[in-house]
Design an enzyme around this catalytic site. Structure first.
Site, mmCIF file in Angstrom:
data_model
loop_
_atom_site.group_PDB
_atom_site.id
_atom_site.type_symbol
_atom_site.label_atom_id
_atom_site.label_comp_id
_atom_site.label_asym_id
_atom_site.label_seq_id
_atom_site.Cartn_x
_atom_site.Cartn_y
_atom_site.Cartn_z
ATOM 1 N N HIS A 47 0.827 -1.205 0.000
ATOM 2 C CA HIS A 47 0.000 0.000 0.000
ATOM 3 C C HIS A 47 0.865 1.260 0.000
ATOM 4 O O HIS A 47 0.583 2.231 -0.714
ATOM 5 C CB HIS A 47 -0.921 -0.027 1.221
ATOM 6 N N GLU A 50 2.203 1.837 -3.437
ATOM 7 C CA GLU A 50 1.172 2.420 -4.314
ATOM 8 C C GLU A 50 1.142 3.937 -4.161
ATOM 9 O O GLU A 50 1.046 4.679 -5.148
ATOM 10 C CB GLU A 50 -0.185 1.806 -3.966
ATOM 11 N N GLU A 127 -4.092 8.048 7.514
ATOM 12 C CA GLU A 127 -5.074 7.107 6.974
ATOM 13 C C GLU A 127 -5.334 5.971 7.969
ATOM 14 O O GLU A 127 -6.484 5.544 8.170
ATOM 15 C CB GLU A 127 -4.567 6.554 5.647
#
Length: 420
Positions: A47, A50, A127
């Site tokens: 992640h 990305e 996040e």
């Protein structure tokens, strides 16, 4: 509409579908590298990687990446799941080459600037904090963890804070070297696209890549267990998971039809009995999520502390009743919902590109649409009831609860009643 599949000499697969009458296209790279491909010390890096793809390449700054796609009115984004990382764009037909160049650049040539790593580390930590403060997000991470404990499939995609705080440039380089070879890449495009042109551009951009050894994926093994966090919240959040087939199984369509009939819409058993008749919740549903070797039938509901015990009891009762109570009408309705959802979704080039990539990743081909419809139609009432019986008698389940949940029955109570 025409689907074409081509494989470069290095193993990179290209799949396209021309959709007549469209002025736009969707394309992207789907990488067979997600959360389940991480070692424990790498948890969260797929992640993070990305995110870093958009932070600058050898040819473009982060601002230039954003400006080039938006200068032509396009859109670019990415996501990470447990089995794949996808980088994709939506553009007008005359900008297909630009979009492919951008996607290839951010995937193949990220520079991993240390300053940008620190910036994005802060974003990801925010996040993680946001997910932790969102009960109907974090509860699914807990459910996954107890379903597949001490396994890559059970770990969070975002990763734990301590891992995210420690990743450096070398960690990204190693993960790319291990998992971003041409055999792990699928280039998918749909809409106003020309297959031969896409292949030509792809050969130029990706043909130089050398295949490496394929990474070994740890098989998923459903174990089950309970995770309960008692906290003062407005709602009690309840999730229950039973093992479902993987998407390579012959039973996958039966499992999906069953989940739809059980809790996939307003006419479903759970919605009608628990929300409409009893008014015990606002949200309740069931769904199947599958991997190549395993899957989960997941039920979720949010309710009050006072209503939670009754809601849980009724959920178990509906699971038991479905073993011999499913009807021909329910089967027909669920099949119709699945087919309509499939066909409606195919009206979007983005949905088609996603579907093409997924099918190639699973079967290395794109089955004709009628094959999928026929497999949905082949699900029988006897098969549906047998599937329900198998779920109920398995003796294993996973459960996660969050909020004012002290009054909910424990997992042993639920599995015992299911198997009775």
């Amino acid at each position: 509409m025409t689907v074409n599949l081509h494989t470069l000499s290095n193993g990179l697969r290209i799949v396209t579908e021309h959709m007549p009458g469209l002025q736009s296209a969707s394309l992207g790279l789907w990488v067979n590298a997600g959360g389940r491909h991480e070692r424990v010390e790498q948890n969260g890096i797929a992640h993070f990687l990305e995110h870093m793809a958009f932070k600058g390449t050898a040819r473009r700054s982060a601002l230039q990446i954003a400006e080039e796609i938006e200068d032509v009115g396009g859109y670019i984004n990415a996501y990470t799941s447990r089995e794949v990382t996808a980088y994709y764009a939506r553009i007008l037909k005359e900008d297909v080459a630009l979009a492919l160049d951008l996607i290839g650049d951010i995937v193949l040539n990220p520079i991993f600037d240390p300053r940008e790593i620190e910036v994005e580390r802060g974003v990801i930590l925010q996040e993680i904090g946001q997910a932790a403060d969102t009960p109907d997000d974090i509860i699914f991470d807990w459910l996954q963890e107890v379903a597949y404990p001490e396994q890559p499939l059970g770990r969070t995609i975002l990763g734990p804070e301590e891992r995210v705080k420690a990743f450096g440039r070398g960690d990204f380089d190693r993960f790319v070297a291990e998992h971003y070879g041409p055999r792990q890449l699928i280039l998918s495009a749909a809409g106003a696209v020309n297959h031969d042109e896409i292949v030509r551009l792809a050969e130029s951009q990706f043909g130089h890549l050398r295949p490496g050894p394929s990474a070994v994926t740890q098989p998923g093994q459903f174990v089950g267990g309970e995770h309960r966090v008692v906290k003062t919240l407005e709602q009690a959040h309840f999730t229950l998971a039973l093992e479902a087939p993987g998407y390579l199984s012959d039973d996958i369509y039966t499992a999906q039809v069953y989940a739809t009939a059980l809790g996939g819409g307003m006419s479903s058993r759970l919605f009608q009995e628990i929300r409409e008749k009893r008014g015990l919740c606002y949200t309740i549903y069931s769904q199947v999520g599958s991997y190549d070797d395993t899957g989960l039938l997941t039920i979720y509901a949010g309710t009050s502390a006072e209503d939670l015990p009754e809601l849980v009891d009724l959920t178990v009762e509906e699971l038991r009743r479905s073993t011999d109570g499913m009807t021909d009408a329910e089967l027909a309705r669920a099949r119709a919902q699945m087919k309509a959802g499939l066909l409606m979704g195919l009206e979007s080039p983005s949905s088609r590109a996603e579907r093409l990539a997924r099918l190639v990743a699973i079967w290395n081909r794109v089955p004709e649409l009628h094959e999928t419809v026929e497999r949905i139609d082949a699900v029988t009432l006897a098969g549906l009831r047998d599937h329900a019986e198998g779920l109920a008698s398995a003796g294993r389940a996973a459960m996660a609860l969050y909020g004012p949940v002290a009054g909910a029955p424990d997992l042993a109570n639920l599995t015992g009643r299911l198997a009775a």
